[in-house]
Design an enzyme around this catalytic site. Structure first.
Site, short mmCIF file in Angstrom:
data_model
loop_
_atom_site.label_atom_id
_atom_site.label_comp_id
_atom_site.label_asym_id
_atom_site.label_seq_id
_atom_site.Cartn_x
_atom_site.Cartn_y
_atom_site.Cartn_z
NE ARG A 108 -26.28 -9.67 -27.79
CZ ARG A 108 -27.29 -9.43 -27.19
NH1 ARG A 108 -27.49 -10.16 -26.30
NH2 ARG A 108 -27.64 -8.12 -26.95
N GLY A 110 -24.20 -11.29 -34.04
CA GLY A 110 -25.29 -11.84 -33.77
C GLY A 110 -26.30 -12.45 -32.81
N GLY A 111 -25.66 -12.81 -31.39
CA GLY A 111 -26.04 -13.15 -30.16
C GLY A 111 -26.53 -15.18 -30.71
CG HIS A 112 -27.71 -16.96 -34.23
ND1 HIS A 112 -28.07 -15.17 -33.86
CD2 HIS A 112 -28.36 -17.44 -34.84
CE1 HIS A 112 -29.16 -14.74 -34.32
NE2 HIS A 112 -29.49 -16.81 -34.74
N GLY A 181 -25.05 -13.58 -36.90
CA GLY A 181 -24.30 -13.02 -37.27
C GLY A 181 -23.12 -13.08 -37.91
CG LEU A 474 -15.61 -23.12 -32.95
CD1 LEU A 474 -15.04 -23.19 -31.29
CD2 LEU A 474 -15.02 -21.80 -33.72
CE1 TYR A 476 -24.29 -25.80 -36.70
CE2 TYR A 476 -23.60 -27.88 -37.64
CZ TYR A 476 -24.22 -26.56 -37.61
OH TYR A 476 -24.91 -26.03 -38.85
C1 LIG Z 1 -30.95 -20.36 -35.86
C2 LIG Z 1 -29.25 -20.92 -36.24
C3 LIG Z 1 -28.95 -21.12 -37.16
C4 LIG Z 1 -27.53 -21.07 -38.21
N1 LIG Z 1 -27.46 -22.20 -38.29
C5 LIG Z 1 -25.74 -22.40 -39.35
C6 LIG Z 1 -25.50 -22.45 -40.47
O1 LIG Z 1 -26.46 -22.12 -41.10
N2 LIG Z 1 -24.31 -23.01 -40.64
C7 LIG Z 1 -23.39 -22.42 -39.78
O2 LIG Z 1 -21.80 -22.67 -40.15
N3 LIG Z 1 -23.62 -21.87 -38.45
C8 LIG Z 1 -25.20 -21.88 -38.30
N4 LIG Z 1 -25.60 -21.68 -36.75
C9 LIG Z 1 -24.29 -22.16 -35.68
C10 LIG Z 1 -24.03 -19.90 -35.84
O3 LIG Z 1 -22.66 -20.40 -36.99
C11 LIG Z 1 -22.98 -20.30 -34.66
O4 LIG Z 1 -23.63 -19.81 -33.13
C12 LIG Z 1 -23.27 -18.70 -34.83
O5 LIG Z 1 -21.17 -18.34 -33.56
C13 LIG Z 1 -23.50 -17.75 -34.16
O6 LIG Z 1 -22.73 -16.32 -34.75
P1 LIG Z 1 -23.17 -14.84 -34.31
O7 LIG Z 1 -22.18 -13.58 -34.47
O8 LIG Z 1 -24.68 -14.94 -34.26
O9 LIG Z 1 -23.21 -14.89 -32.68
P2 LIG Z 1 -22.69 -14.54 -31.03
O10 LIG Z 1 -23.61 -15.10 -30.23
O11 LIG Z 1 -22.93 -13.02 -31.96
O12 LIG Z 1 -21.17 -14.89 -31.25
C14 LIG Z 1 -20.79 -15.84 -31.23
C15 LIG Z 1 -19.32 -15.96 -30.50
O13 LIG Z 1 -18.03 -14.80 -31.54
C16 LIG Z 1 -18.41 -14.03 -30.70
N5 LIG Z 1 -18.41 -12.87 -31.28
C17 LIG Z 1 -18.94 -11.82 -32.11
N6 LIG Z 1 -18.46 -11.08 -32.85
C18 LIG Z 1 -17.88 -11.24 -32.31
C19 LIG Z 1 -16.69 -9.81 -32.90
N7 LIG Z 1 -16.71 -9.42 -33.78
N8 LIG Z 1 -15.49 -10.28 -32.87
C20 LIG Z 1 -14.73 -11.69 -31.89
N9 LIG Z 1 -15.39 -12.38 -31.10
C21 LIG Z 1 -16.94 -11.66 -31.67
C22 LIG Z 1 -19.02 -14.26 -29.37
O14 LIG Z 1 -18.04 -13.21 -27.56
C23 LIG Z 1 -19.58 -15.36 -28.90
O15 LIG Z 1 -18.42 -16.24 -28.55
C24 LIG Z 1 -26.88 -21.88 -36.19
C25 LIG Z 1 -26.57 -21.31 -35.25
C26 LIG Z 1 -27.99 -20.83 -34.60
C27 LIG Z 1 -29.46 -19.92 -33.65
#
Ligand SMILES: Cc1cc2nc3c(=O)[nH]c(=O)nc-3n(C[C@H](O)[C@H](O)[C@H](O)COP(=O)(O)OP(=O)(O)OC[C@H]3O[C@@H](n4cnc5c(N)ncnc54)[C@H](O)[C@@H]3O)c2cc1C
Ligand SMILES: *[C@@H]1O[C@H](CO)[C@@H](O)[C@H](O)[C@H]1NC(C)=O
Ligand SMILES: *[C@@H]1O[C@H](CO)[C@@H](O)[C@H](O)[C@H]1NC(C)=O
Ligand SMILES: *[C@@H]1O[C@H](CO)[C@@H](O)[C@H](O)[C@H]1NC(C)=O
Ligand SMILES: *[C@@H]1O[C@H](CO)[C@@H](O)[C@H](O)[C@H]1NC(C)=O
Ligand SMILES: *[C@@H]1O[C@H](CO)[C@@H](O)[C@H](O)[C@H]1NC(C)=O
Ligand SMILES: *[C@@H]1O[C@H](CO)[C@@H](O)[C@H](O)[C@H]1NC(C)=O
Ligand SMILES: *[C@@H]1O[C@H](CO)[C@@H](O)[C@H](O)[C@H]1NC(C)=O
Ligand SMILES: *[C@@H]1O[C@H](CO)[C@@H](O)[C@H](O)[C@H]1NC(C)=O
Ligand SMILES: *[C@@H]1O[C@H](CO)[C@@H](O)[C@H](O)[C@H]1NC(C)=O
Ligand SMILES: *[C@@H]1O[C@H](CO)[C@@H](O)[C@H](O)[C@H]1NC(C)=O
Length: 534
Positions: A108, A110-112, A181, A474, A476
């Site tokens: 994890r 950013g958990g998004h 994240g 991907l 989304y």
């Molecule tokens: C409110 C909101 C706004 C958003 N706005 C945008 C936007 O403007 N543009 C855009 O392109 N996208 C946007 N997104 C989508 C976003 O890009 C994805 O949800 C992205 O996957 C989130 O990344 P995360 O690290 O927060 O999520 P996480 O849930 O932490 O990770 C997403 C996936 O990647 C894996 N992962 C995380 N870290 C690692 C690592 N270090 N190594 C290997 N795998 C890993 C996780 O296991 C999971 O499968 C938005 C999402 C939300 C909820």
């Protein structure tokens, strides 16, 4: 060893819920912890990095980055252990021990993740590796690059490369939302206000540090170009654990201009959105104008209508913006009073809807979000005709829920120039814009009716969007597109969703997977299986 045993008994003190957990293989977490403490014994404090359901830190760490409580139901499988490593060696030990004990890892940042795949599973026991402690950002001003920790947020990234490094003209093309994240966003693509000028976030990665399925620590040189290609748009989760990315910073002018104008049905939304589809993807690469469409008002009050909100970032001053708009999009009627000049840094706050223009706002990771959403995505290749737009408005006006939104992000310019095969993110030339269909609600109850509505909306939109395959983005993530079957998955099965996310790049991703993780250790509901002919 004595110390380790003490730690173990401490961890398991009154840990009955943990040991008895029926959803996890109860023998494994215990053995994993023993193995992990053994392999990291040089630093005797590593037990503090382990959080099990009976420890008080568990809920706090778990909740620290939940963005969509829809997936946090009583049916979901919670992590058997949460690990918050502080050193690469901890991550290497976790992979080795996880593999040895038959426990998978979910990572994890950013958990998004839209389906919550980084926080819970649909059955498989797992260790949650939360990279919260890998959040440093180190700028190298001499070559305009930065190493960014895999657990940093985009807000932290923006802040440190600009305010932190005292360089007002340093920026990075990434998301609008600042709590996303770095790892999920960058490894899955990354679209935002500067993509028309600089491409996706992933297009701007130049190196990475990764722990692979055998627990080996690699950089770009030692991982090779195949794996380095895969983690720039293919989603890192199928390939390894990224610890940091090296990115190219981009130049942003000292003054940028933003505007937002809102139009409703009586102000000719159909004509404006119709025109926007043709204009926005062809505009100057310094100009990004997106449209958010939603239904507002109240049927009983007789003021229900469609609102289109045009939101823009221009990498330049107000006068230049107005003269471009005057030539290419006069219908929108943007005037000087609608436009605000500010620094790029402040524009990120403007888009983040910060209460005031204070950059430290970006450092707030905004823990725990209390609501649910479901989203889906499309790419549009041909402008939707006016009759089509009107049918869409009608569908939205009849929606039970007001928090339905269509977010339309224009592509074109730099997005068209980059080859479809350059990185796994394939949605390039030929696409006019991306749409995110978004529906939010306040609790994690009653999800089914919302999910059903979203499905019917998605089906209804089919004639207007890309086909064969109907492409999706991907980041989304949409579990409705398909999922790995428990215990048995195949390349062919994964093609159902893989081709929609990656088009013709899917096969190469599966081939890279076969090379770097032939045992398919890194897997989840929608991971990429190793390539095989069936
Ligand atoms: C409110 C909101 C706004 C958003 N706005 C945008 C936007 O403007 N543009 C855009 O392109 N996208 C946007 N997104 C989508 C976003 O890009 C994805 O949800 C992205 O996957 C989130 O990344 P995360 O690290 O927060 O999520 P996480 O849930 O932490 O990770 C997403 C996936 O990647 C894996 N992962 C995380 N870290 C690692 C690592 N270090 N190594 C290997 N795998 C890993 C996780 O296991 C999971 O499968 C938005 C999402 C939300 C909820
Ligand atoms: C931990 O180390 C001890 C002693 O070095 C060894 O006996 C034990 O088997 C190890 N346990 C695991 C799970 O690796
Ligand atoms: C733990 O580490 C600290 C220093 O890092 C050391 O002083 C201490 O003796 C160690 N304790 C044990 C039980 O190994
Ligand atoms: C945090 O997580 C626990 C489950 O671990 C849950 O019961 C609780 O409601 C969550 N929310 C908050 C705000 O603590
Ligand atoms: C949980 O699982 C049960 C049994 O499989 C099912 O009936 C129920 O609908 C599920 N609930 C949710 C919220 O998914
Ligand atoms: C990780 O541990 C190694 C070995 O103990 C050490 O050399 C290194 O500096 C540590 N790295 C970080 C980021 O703390
Ligand atoms: C639990 O894990 C152990 C070790 O990998 C394995 O031998 C055992 O079959 C597993 N038990 C269940 C119920 O999955
Ligand atoms: C600020 O960063 C940008 C982007 O890397 C670069 O073009 C510019 O030269 C930097 N300015 C200074 C003063 O370092
Ligand atoms: C619709 O009318 C209600 C009541 O008069 C008002 O509160 C609301 O703001 C109106 N909504 C719109 C979109 O005009
Ligand atoms: C952002 O705007 C505020 C208010 O106008 C201003 O005080 C501040 O200096 C700006 N910050 C940056 C980094 O440009
Ligand atoms: C979650 O939502 C409930 C009900 O809407 C509210 O009472 C509670 O304060 C919220 N909790 C958090 C942590 O936002």
């Amino acid at each position: 060893m004595v110390a380790n045993l003490t730690i173990l008994s401490f961890l398991f003190l009154s840990a009955s819920t943990f040991i008895d957990a029926t959803t996890t293989n109860a023998t494994n977490p215990h053995a994993f912890i023993q193995c992990f403490l053994n392999s990291t014994s040089s630093s005797n404090s590593t037990s503090k990095l382990l959080h099990i359901p009976s420890t008080t830190s568990y809920a706090d760490v778990f909740n620290s980055s939940i963005r969509n409580i829809r997936s946090i139901t009583p049916n979901a499988t919670m992590p058997a252990i949460i690990l918050t490593p502080t050193n690469a060696s901890h991550v290497q030990a976790a992979v080795k021990c996880g593999k040895a004990q038959g426990l998978r890892i979910r990572v994890r940042s950013g958990g998004h993740d839209y389906e919550g795949l980084s926080s819970v599973s649909s059955g498989d026991p797992f260790i949650l590796l939360d990279l919260i402690n890998f959040a440093s950002v180190a700028v190298d001003a001499t070559d305009g690059t930065a190493w960014v920790g895999a657990g940093a947020t985009i807000g932290e990234l923006y802040y440190h490369i600009n305010v932190g490094a005292k360089n007002q003209t340093a920026g990075f093309p990434a998301s609008i939302c600042h709590t996303v994240g770095v790892s999920g966003l960058l490894s899955g693509g990354g679209i935002g206000t500067m993509m028309r000028k600089y491409g996706t976030s992933a297009d701007n990665i130049v190196d990475a540090v990764v722990v692979d399925a055998s627990g080996t620590l690699l950089d770009r040189k030692s991982m090779g170009e195949d794996l380095f290609w895969a983690i720039r748009g293919g989603g890192a989760s199928s390939f390894g654990i990224v610890l940091s990315f090296k990115i190219n910073l981009v130049y942003v002018p000292p003054t940028v201009t933003v505007f937002q104008v809102q139009k409703t049905l009586s102000e000719d939304v159909t004509k404006l959105v119709g025109r926007w589809q043709k204009v926005a993807p062809r505009l100057d690469d310094n100009l990004f104008i997106r449209v958010l469409v939603n239904a507002i008002g109240n049927k009983e009050k007789g003021n229900r209508t469609i609102q289109a909100s045009f939101q823009s970032l221009f990498l330049g001053g107000r006068q230049e913006l107005l003269s471009i708009l005057d030539k290419s999009f006069p219908e929108l009627g943007v005037e000087a009073k609608d436009c605000t000049e500010m620094s790029w840094m402040n524009s990120t706050l403007y888009f983040a809807k910060a209460p005031k223009l204070d950059p430290t706002f970006l450092l707030n990771r905004n823990p725990y979000s209390n609501s649910s959403f479901k989203a889906k995505s499309d790419f549009v290749k041909k402008p939707i005709p006016a009759e089509g737009l009107e049918k869409i408005w009608k569908f939205l006006l009849e929606a039970v829920d007001d928090s339905v939104q269509m977010v339309m992000d224009p592509l074109g310019a730099r997005m068209d120039e980059i080859e479809e095969t350059a990185i796994p993110f394939p949605h390039r030339k030929g696409n006019l814009y991306n749409i995110q269909h978004y529906l939010g609600w306040p609790t994690n109850e009653d999800s089914q009716k919302h999910l059903d509505w979203m499905k019917s909306f998605y089906n209804f939109l089919a004639p207007y969007v890309s086909k064969s395959p109907r492409a999706a983005y991907l980041n989304y993530r949409d579990i409705d597109l398909g999922r790995n079957e428990k215990g048995k998955t195949s390349y062919r099965k994964a093609t159902e969703w893989g081709q929609r996310y990656f088009l013709n790049n899917f096969k190469r991703l599966a081939q890279v997977k076969a090379k770097v993780d032939p045992d398919n250790y890194f897997q989840h509901e929608q991971s990429i299986p190793p390539y095989s002919i069936n």
